[in-house]
Enzyme design. Structure first.
Site, PDB file in Angstrom:
ATOM      1  N   LYS A   1       0.839  -1.209   0.000  1.00  0.00           N
ATOM      2  CA  LYS A   1       0.000   0.000   0.000  1.00  0.00           C
ATOM      3  C   LYS A   1       0.873   1.258   0.000  1.00  0.00           C
ATOM      4  O   LYS A   1       0.611   2.208  -0.742  1.00  0.00           O
ATOM      5  CB  LYS A   1      -0.944  -0.017   1.214  1.00  0.00           C
ATOM      6  CG  LYS A   1      -2.101  -0.995   1.032  1.00  0.00           C
ATOM      7  CD  LYS A   1      -2.923  -1.242   2.304  1.00  0.00           C
ATOM      8  CE  LYS A   1      -3.977  -2.322   2.036  1.00  0.00           C
ATOM      9  NZ  LYS A   1      -4.770  -2.692   3.208  1.00  0.00           N
TER      10      LYS A   1
ATOM     11  N   GLN B   1      -4.609  -1.508   9.417  1.00  0.00           N
ATOM     12  CA  GLN B   1      -4.616  -2.833   8.792  1.00  0.00           C
ATOM     13  C   GLN B   1      -5.259  -3.851   9.733  1.00  0.00           C
ATOM     14  O   GLN B   1      -4.910  -3.949  10.906  1.00  0.00           O
ATOM     15  CB  GLN B   1      -3.177  -3.253   8.428  1.00  0.00           C
ATOM     16  CG  GLN B   1      -3.070  -4.530   7.622  1.00  0.00           C
ATOM     17  CD  GLN B   1      -3.705  -4.429   6.231  1.00  0.00           C
ATOM     18  OE1 GLN B   1      -3.743  -3.362   5.631  1.00  0.00           O
ATOM     19  NE2 GLN B   1      -4.220  -5.538   5.737  1.00  0.00           N
TER      20      GLN B   1
ATOM     21  N   ASP C   1     -11.019   3.340   3.870  1.00  0.00           N
ATOM     22  CA  ASP C   1     -11.345   1.909   3.801  1.00  0.00           C
ATOM     23  C   ASP C   1     -12.864   1.690   3.745  1.00  0.00           C
ATOM     24  O   ASP C   1     -13.320   0.598   3.402  1.00  0.00           O
ATOM     25  CB  ASP C   1     -10.840   1.212   5.077  1.00  0.00           C
ATOM     26  CG  ASP C   1      -9.658   0.291   4.827  1.00  0.00           C
ATOM     27  OD1 ASP C   1      -9.501  -0.182   3.688  1.00  0.00           O
ATOM     28  OD2 ASP C   1      -8.901   0.046   5.782  1.00  0.00           O
TER      29      ASP C   1
HETATM   30  N1  GUN Z   1      -7.340  -6.637   5.899  1.00  0.00           N
HETATM   31  C1  GUN Z   1      -7.724  -7.333   4.801  1.00  0.00           C
HETATM   32  N2  GUN Z   1      -8.235  -6.504   3.858  1.00  0.00           N
HETATM   33  C2  GUN Z   1      -8.176  -5.267   4.375  1.00  0.00           C
HETATM   34  C3  GUN Z   1      -8.550  -3.993   3.873  1.00  0.00           C
HETATM   35  O1  GUN Z   1      -9.076  -3.826   2.765  1.00  0.00           O
HETATM   36  N3  GUN Z   1      -8.308  -2.935   4.714  1.00  0.00           N
HETATM   37  C4  GUN Z   1      -7.772  -3.096   5.951  1.00  0.00           C
HETATM   38  N4  GUN Z   1      -7.596  -2.001   6.697  1.00  0.00           N
HETATM   39  N5  GUN Z   1      -7.419  -4.260   6.446  1.00  0.00           N
HETATM   40  C5  GUN Z   1      -7.610  -5.334   5.656  1.00  0.00           C
END
Ligand code: GUN
Length: 292
Positions: free
Chosen positions: A54, A98, A121
């Site tokens: 990311k 995350q 998100d």
């Molecule tokens: N864990 C798995 N997919 C995601 C996501 O799209 N965003 C976040 N913050 N954590 C995740």
């Protein structure tokens, strides 16, 4: 094999070029650089690799990436204070924590601390609620990326039967909402299957679209599909493999070979949904920065 490969990497590259152009334009016109803060607690290897990817994608698009890593034993209050400081920081337009968080943390409390206007998100109750009632909001990244991938097939989703396997808050439930909304690239009849569904194939055999997000390899096999179905595989499972340098290989929730015999299009793992998740995150961060 007959299915077309739904190339998430290729679509992501096209969209990221557009996003990078949008970032450059925003900088030139308003002097604003979109900023994304990504918080990681602990050292879950999959989460470490997602967070690294990311940050890299963010920088490549010309955005500011602020990566904040905490040890697993950080107090929850410290994490929440950090989020509150980012909420007030004008250089940051998007905040992502995350998931999953290590044991002992309340994901609900932590997500609730993120200001909805920086929740790129789309996980806060405000944004989930807005999505549900069809208000303008940040759409969750993986579900939004899945809709974009289905669009690439040229299939008119309207009136089709979509089966979603898995009811997580991150993928299954929001995908079901997006596909069943009124409007373009939606209006499907959606069946949401989960661990309480006795026989998945009863539903998948009549599905035009199957989104499998169960977190378990071989959840979907070719014999469960209607010929010509579109298969979107959200699974990212690490399977031990001594022939690979890392000692494992990635596989999805669908049995790729048998599904590709029957489907008209299928996403590979890796290279399908994953790159789209990050792309939609950049998209939301740019949108947040434009809103100012
Ligand atoms: N864990 C798995 N997919 C995601 C996501 O799209 N965003 C976040 N913050 N954590 C995740």
């Amino acid at each position: 094999m007959s299915a077309a490969i739904l190339d998430g990497k290729k679509l992501a590259a096209q969209m990221r070029a557009e996003i990078a152009a949008g970032v450059a334009a925003l900088k030139a016109e308003k002097g604003v650089t979109p900023g994304l803060a990504v918080i990681l607690v602990g050292e879950n290897p999959a989460s470490v690799s997602y967070v690294t990817a990311k940050g890299k994608a963010c920088r490549e698009a010309g955005m500011l990436s602020r990566e904040i890593r905490f040890p697993v034993d950080i107090p929850e209050s410290r994490l929440i204070e950090t989020i509150e400081a980012l909420n007030a920081d004008p250089a940051i337009h998007g905040i992502l924590v995350q998931l999953p968080l290590p044991k002992g943390f309340s994901e609900k409390k932590v997500i609730d601390a993120i200001a909805p206007e920086k929740d790129v998100d789309g996980f806060t109750p405000v944004n989930v609620g807005k999505m549900l009632i069809g208000d303008d909001c940040f759409l969750p990244c993986t579900p939004h990326g899945i809709v974009k991938l289905i669009e690439v097939t040229g299939m008119d989703i309207q009136g089709k039967h979509a089966v979603v396997i898995g009811r997580s808050n991150i993928v299954g439930k929001p995908v079901a909402v997006l596909l069943s909304r009124k409007g373009r690239s939606a209006n499907a009849t959606v069946t949401l299957c989960h661990t309480g569904t006795p026989d998945l194939s009863v539903y998948t055999k009549t599905a035009d679209i199957v989104v499998v997000a169960a977190g378990r390899p071989h959840t979907l096999t070719g014999d469960m599909l209607k010929p010509g179905a579109v298969v979107i595989d959200v699974g990212v499972n690490r399977v031990p493999d001594a022939t690979k340098p890392k000692g494992y290989r990635l596989c999805g929730d669908a049995d790729y070979e048998s599904c590709a015999e029957v489907a008209s299009a299928i996403t590979p793992v890796p290279g399908g949904v994953g790159p789209m998740t990050i792309t939609m995150l950049l998209w939301n961060t740019l949108e947040s920065a434009r809103r100012g």
